[in-house]
Design an enzyme around this catalytic site. Structure first.
Site, PDB file in Angstrom:
ATOM      1  N   TYR A  54      -8.158   3.846   2.321  1.00 32.68           N
ATOM      2  CA  TYR A  54      -7.212   4.964   2.260  1.00 32.68           C
ATOM      3  C   TYR A  54      -7.645   6.123   3.159  1.00 32.68           C
ATOM      4  O   TYR A  54      -6.793   6.851   3.666  1.00 32.68           O
ATOM      5  CB  TYR A  54      -6.980   5.403   0.805  1.00 32.68           C
ATOM      6  CG  TYR A  54      -6.083   4.416   0.093  1.00 32.68           C
ATOM      7  CD1 TYR A  54      -4.728   4.361   0.386  1.00 32.68           C
ATOM      8  CD2 TYR A  54      -6.599   3.503  -0.814  1.00 32.68           C
ATOM      9  CE1 TYR A  54      -3.894   3.426  -0.219  1.00 32.68           C
ATOM     10  CE2 TYR A  54      -5.776   2.566  -1.439  1.00 32.68           C
ATOM     11  CZ  TYR A  54      -4.426   2.536  -1.129  1.00 32.68           C
ATOM     12  OH  TYR A  54      -3.607   1.606  -1.723  1.00 32.68           O
ATOM     13  N   ARG A  57      -6.137   5.218   6.405  1.00 32.57           N
ATOM     14  CA  ARG A  57      -4.679   5.456   6.367  1.00 32.57           C
ATOM     15  C   ARG A  57      -4.380   6.955   6.469  1.00 32.57           C
ATOM     16  O   ARG A  57      -3.459   7.388   7.128  1.00 32.57           O
ATOM     17  CB  ARG A  57      -4.062   4.934   5.057  1.00 32.57           C
ATOM     18  CG  ARG A  57      -4.320   3.479   4.728  1.00 32.57           C
ATOM     19  CD  ARG A  57      -3.414   2.558   5.504  1.00 32.57           C
ATOM     20  NE  ARG A  57      -3.834   2.352   6.890  1.00 32.57           N
ATOM     21  CZ  ARG A  57      -4.862   1.609   7.280  1.00 32.57           C
ATOM     22  NH1 ARG A  57      -5.650   1.016   6.405  1.00 32.57           N
ATOM     23  NH2 ARG A  57      -5.142   1.475   8.556  1.00 32.57           N
ATOM     24  N   GLN A  87       9.293   5.326  -0.580  1.00 33.30           N
ATOM     25  CA  GLN A  87       8.198   4.446  -1.008  1.00 33.30           C
ATOM     26  C   GLN A  87       6.957   4.764  -0.191  1.00 33.30           C
ATOM     27  O   GLN A  87       5.891   4.218  -0.448  1.00 33.30           O
ATOM     28  CB  GLN A  87       8.588   2.983  -0.780  1.00 33.30           C
ATOM     29  CG  GLN A  87       9.809   2.566  -1.569  1.00 33.30           C
ATOM     30  CD  GLN A  87      10.333   1.214  -1.087  1.00 33.30           C
ATOM     31  OE1 GLN A  87       9.853   0.172  -1.487  1.00 33.30           O
ATOM     32  NE2 GLN A  87      11.320   1.234  -0.217  1.00 33.30           N
ATOM     33  N   ASP A  90       3.026   8.556   3.135  1.00 34.34           N
ATOM     34  CA  ASP A  90       2.777   9.599   4.149  1.00 34.34           C
ATOM     35  C   ASP A  90       3.548  10.870   3.812  1.00 34.34           C
ATOM     36  O   ASP A  90       4.351  10.897   2.866  1.00 34.34           O
ATOM     37  CB  ASP A  90       3.125   9.075   5.566  1.00 34.34           C
ATOM     38  CG  ASP A  90       4.623   8.833   5.775  1.00 34.34           C
ATOM     39  OD1 ASP A  90       5.426   9.723   5.436  1.00 34.34           O
ATOM     40  OD2 ASP A  90       4.994   7.750   6.289  1.00 34.34           O
ATOM     41  N   HIS A 105       5.573   5.921  -4.685  1.00 33.28           N
ATOM     42  CA  HIS A 105       4.285   5.216  -4.651  1.00 33.28           C
ATOM     43  C   HIS A 105       3.093   6.137  -4.424  1.00 33.28           C
ATOM     44  O   HIS A 105       2.027   5.685  -4.048  1.00 33.28           O
ATOM     45  CB  HIS A 105       4.331   4.112  -3.584  1.00 33.28           C
ATOM     46  CG  HIS A 105       5.294   3.005  -3.924  1.00 33.28           C
ATOM     47  ND1 HIS A 105       5.785   2.115  -3.001  1.00 33.28           N
ATOM     48  CD2 HIS A 105       5.847   2.646  -5.118  1.00 33.28           C
ATOM     49  CE1 HIS A 105       6.618   1.260  -3.610  1.00 33.28           C
ATOM     50  NE2 HIS A 105       6.675   1.569  -4.876  1.00 33.28           N
ATOM     51  N   THR A 172      13.256  -0.417   4.829  1.00 36.60           N
ATOM     52  CA  THR A 172      12.499  -1.059   3.759  1.00 36.60           C
ATOM     53  C   THR A 172      12.966  -2.491   3.591  1.00 36.60           C
ATOM     54  O   THR A 172      14.160  -2.766   3.627  1.00 36.60           O
ATOM     55  CB  THR A 172      12.601  -0.297   2.411  1.00 36.60           C
ATOM     56  OG1 THR A 172      12.025  -1.120   1.366  1.00 36.60           O
ATOM     57  CG2 THR A 172      14.019   0.075   2.034  1.00 36.60           C
TER      58      THR A 172
HETATM   59  P1  OAD Z   1       7.921  -3.343   4.582  1.00 34.84           P
HETATM   60  O1  OAD Z   1       6.839  -3.486   5.591  1.00 34.84           O
HETATM   61  O2  OAD Z   1       8.023  -4.381   3.532  1.00 34.84           O
HETATM   62  O3  OAD Z   1       9.313  -3.294   5.309  1.00 34.84           O
HETATM   63  C1  OAD Z   1       9.509  -2.491   6.445  1.00 34.84           C
HETATM   64  C2  OAD Z   1      10.935  -2.589   6.873  1.00 34.84           C
HETATM   65  O4  OAD Z   1      11.095  -1.705   7.966  1.00 34.84           O
HETATM   66  C3  OAD Z   1      11.366  -3.986   7.342  1.00 34.84           C
HETATM   67  O5  OAD Z   1      12.620  -4.293   6.791  1.00 34.84           O
HETATM   68  C4  OAD Z   1      11.433  -3.834   8.866  1.00 34.84           C
HETATM   69  O6  OAD Z   1      12.431  -4.656   9.453  1.00 34.84           O
HETATM   70  C5  OAD Z   1      11.809  -2.367   8.987  1.00 34.84           C
HETATM   71  N1  OAD Z   1      11.433  -1.745  10.266  1.00 34.84           N
HETATM   72  C6  OAD Z   1      10.485  -2.078  11.160  1.00 34.84           C
HETATM   73  N2  OAD Z   1      10.467  -1.229  12.202  1.00 34.84           N
HETATM   74  C7  OAD Z   1      11.452  -0.314  11.961  1.00 34.84           C
HETATM   75  C8  OAD Z   1      11.942   0.831  12.657  1.00 34.84           C
HETATM   76  N3  OAD Z   1      11.423   1.240  13.816  1.00 34.84           N
HETATM   77  N4  OAD Z   1      12.960   1.514  12.083  1.00 34.84           N
HETATM   78  C9  OAD Z   1      13.507   1.130  10.902  1.00 34.84           C
HETATM   79  N5  OAD Z   1      13.078   0.076  10.217  1.00 34.84           N
HETATM   80  C10 OAD Z   1      12.063  -0.649  10.727  1.00 34.84           C
HETATM   81  O7  OAD Z   1       7.765  -1.879   3.954  1.00 34.84           O
HETATM   82  P2  OAD Z   1       8.378  -1.290   2.602  1.00 34.84           P
HETATM   83  O8  OAD Z   1       9.662  -1.951   2.269  1.00 34.84           O
HETATM   84  O9  OAD Z   1       8.345   0.175   2.732  1.00 34.84           O
HETATM   85  O10 OAD Z   1       3.778  -0.196  -1.708  1.00 34.84           O
HETATM   86  O11 OAD Z   1       7.288  -1.732   1.564  1.00 34.84           O
HETATM   87  C11 OAD Z   1       7.438  -1.408   0.223  1.00 34.84           C
HETATM   88  C12 OAD Z   1       6.113  -1.219  -0.449  1.00 34.84           C
HETATM   89  O12 OAD Z   1       5.287  -2.355  -0.227  1.00 34.84           O
HETATM   90  C13 OAD Z   1       5.301  -0.091   0.105  1.00 34.84           C
HETATM   91  O13 OAD Z   1       5.673   1.164  -0.409  1.00 34.84           O
HETATM   92  C14 OAD Z   1       3.922  -0.441  -0.303  1.00 34.84           C
HETATM   93  C15 OAD Z   1       3.929  -1.911  -0.007  1.00 34.84           C
HETATM   94  O14 OAD Z   1       3.127  -2.667  -0.793  1.00 34.84           O
HETATM   95  C16 OAD Z   1       2.664   0.403  -2.182  1.00 34.84           C
HETATM   96  O15 OAD Z   1       1.784   0.811  -1.467  1.00 34.84           O
HETATM   97  C17 OAD Z   1       2.659   0.526  -3.680  1.00 34.84           C
END
Ligand code: OAD
Length: 227
Positions: A54, A57, A87, A90, A105, A172
């Site tokens: 962390y 990060r 979620q 940052d 989160h 997401t």
């Molecule tokens: P993910 O990494 O699962 O998903 C990221 C999403 O962003 C995907 O659908 C990509 O296609 C999209 N993406 C990539 N580049 C992008 C861009 N330039 N603009 C827009 N979208 C883009 O991340 P999260 O869904 O946020 O939890 O993950 C959810 C949770 O899983 C996080 O909060 C974290 C992780 O485990 C904890 O830390 C508790």
């Protein structure tokens, strides 16, 4: 009265600020096993490794800048009652000027007592160390929701979503619950916009899909909503 615009963001909104997403191929977890750094068991087994993860990060977040997607969402407050549910751990929404942010989160720039989860502190700089203590003398841990821990903000977030006039989902993969279930709380008549460069499948939901990265997608949506 202004319309209520609720925005659910994930790692994708910060990708263009240089912060890696979790599940894209060069994802954040590469080099680290989730179980080794983001679970209560990991903390008990090797707290220094968790702190190191962390700290890295946090350093990256402090060096990153909000991008235009964050900035435009803040600007939408001139026209709408905007509520962000993120979620992301940052602080780029805050630094872009958004005022109403619900962190599902946790927040990387804060620590909390291992004894009392309501005892929360800002972290100055990038490093939280073993031996850094809360006011009652207990070790501080990152103020993050780890896998296997409950998500205390989820009820408030569900309430916010159920009140939305417009619901927007940005960057997401909707793989992680309970956050992914928030879409089910929208009113049937509430329009849902999804911005993501990858096709996102949403069961039983009629959505306006904008297949773009966050900056281009939010620019497009901004013009659609304002004009
Ligand atoms: P993910 O990494 O699962 O998903 C990221 C999403 O962003 C995907 O659908 C990509 O296609 C999209 N993406 C990539 N580049 C992008 C861009 N330039 N603009 C827009 N979208 C883009 O991340 P999260 O869904 O946020 O939890 O993950 C959810 C949770 O899983 C996080 O909060 C974290 C992780 O485990 C904890 O830390 C508790």
């Amino acid at each position: 009265m202004k319309q209520k615009l609720v925005v659910l963001t994930g790692a994708g909104i910060s990708a263009e600020s240089g912060l890696k997403t979790f599940r894209d191929s060069d994802g954040l977890w590469e080099g680290y096993n989730i179980e080794d750094v983001a679970t209560p068991e990991a903390w008990h087994k090797n707290p220094s490794l968790v702190q190191q993860f962390y700290n890295e990060r946090r350093k990256a977040v402090l060096e990153a800048e909000p991008n235009k997607a964050h900035v435009l969402l803040a600007e939408l407050e001139k026209h709408f009652d905007v509520q962000i549910i993120t979620q992301n751990i940052d602080n780029l929404h805050e630094r872009a000027g958004s005022n109403n942010i619900c962190h599902l989160h946790g927040e990387i720039v804060k620590s909390r007592s291992t004894r009392n989860s309501d005892d929360i502190y800002p972290i100055s700089g990038w490093e939280l160390k073993m031996g850094d203590l809360c006011k009652s003398g207990h070790q501080l841990r990152p103020h993050i929701v780890w896998f296997g821990e409950s998500v205390p903000m989820i009820e408030l977030a569900a309430e916010i979503v159920s009140d939305a006039d417009v619901f927007i989902i940005i960057g997401t993969s909707l793989q992680v619950y309970p956050a992914a279930g928030l879409i089910n709380y929208t009113k049937p008549e509430t329009p849902v916009y999804v911005i993501d460069p990858k096709q996102i499948t949403l069961n039983n939901k009629q959505v306006h899909f904008i297949q773009e990265k966050a900056v281009a997608g939010v620019e497009q949506l901004f013009n659609l909503l304002i004009n």
